[in-house]
Design a protein around this motif. Sequence first.
Motif: not given
Length: 325
Positions: A203-214
């Motif tokens: 979802a993040s990739q498709s909708l333009g969000l960069g993922v920040i893993p905690w």
Amino acid sequence: MQYSYLGKSGLKVSRLCLGTMNFGVDTEEKEAFRIMDAALDAGINFFDTANIYGWGENSGRTEEILGRWFSLGGGRRERTVLATKVYGDMHDETDGPNREGGLSAYKIRRHLEGSLRRLQTDHIELYQMHHVDRNVSWSELWGAFETAVYQGKIGYVGSSNFAGWDIAVAQGEAKTRGILGLVSEQHKYNLLCRLPELEVLPASQSLGLGVIPWSPLDGGLLAGNALRGGAGRRSGDSKRVEQHRPQLEAFGKLCDELGEREDVVALAWLLANPAVTAPITGVRTMEQFERTLRAVELKLDEAALKRLDEIFPGPGGDAPRAYAW
């Protein structure tokens, strides 16, 4: 240091994000200053915090430490892409019935002002919702964040601990308003926690969000010392270590073959994923910080990535394939 755009924004951030959760709790202020100075010197420009860090009655202490560090000058604030969060209980009696966790426009305004004051700055590059609040409409949320953007108090809006569904709804509402929407999702993601691969990462990739893993090292369980009785304070008791002992032993063996530390390999594995912008390195000491820098240099080959998949199996593929076939 390497850099990447933060989601669909034009903002470039370092591939490692300095997490400050331990500052003022396990890390004294003087050491925190040393770590932050070293981070800037190493090219890390992305710092993450939250208004509740310090915890309990000490909520806000970590932001205050960052604020005092910024006040030293020397371009510290100008060189830092600052991220903080809103949602939790700040133990402020004047919040009244709105003290508990939530994201009303009232609370966002009040807590943003509090963060700016503690951080000794007039703006925050990335303002993140620490959790989703399903009691608040996206019309109210986007109205509050748009006002803060127009006032120059925040640059971008991010989410944390959102489900794929929440991300989709947020971006759909943003599109109807003609605004940028979310640019990042901060989520628990590591070799032992791969569930986000089902929904959140696609979802993040498709909708333009960069993922920040905690928790990229799962609270220290993947740091290499868990089997020797040195797991981090967030990794749980010995029961968790025993639960994952076969995996951790196989992981240690692979890292020995690669000639790399376990914590470095765990971070490098995250950085190999195109959905990931920057894992958060929540270090407590300078020694821990210095070790993390190697992760950006390490490129895991296909054989190593395959072995890691065998040791730490994922959830079965991206959505919807994992559900449909």
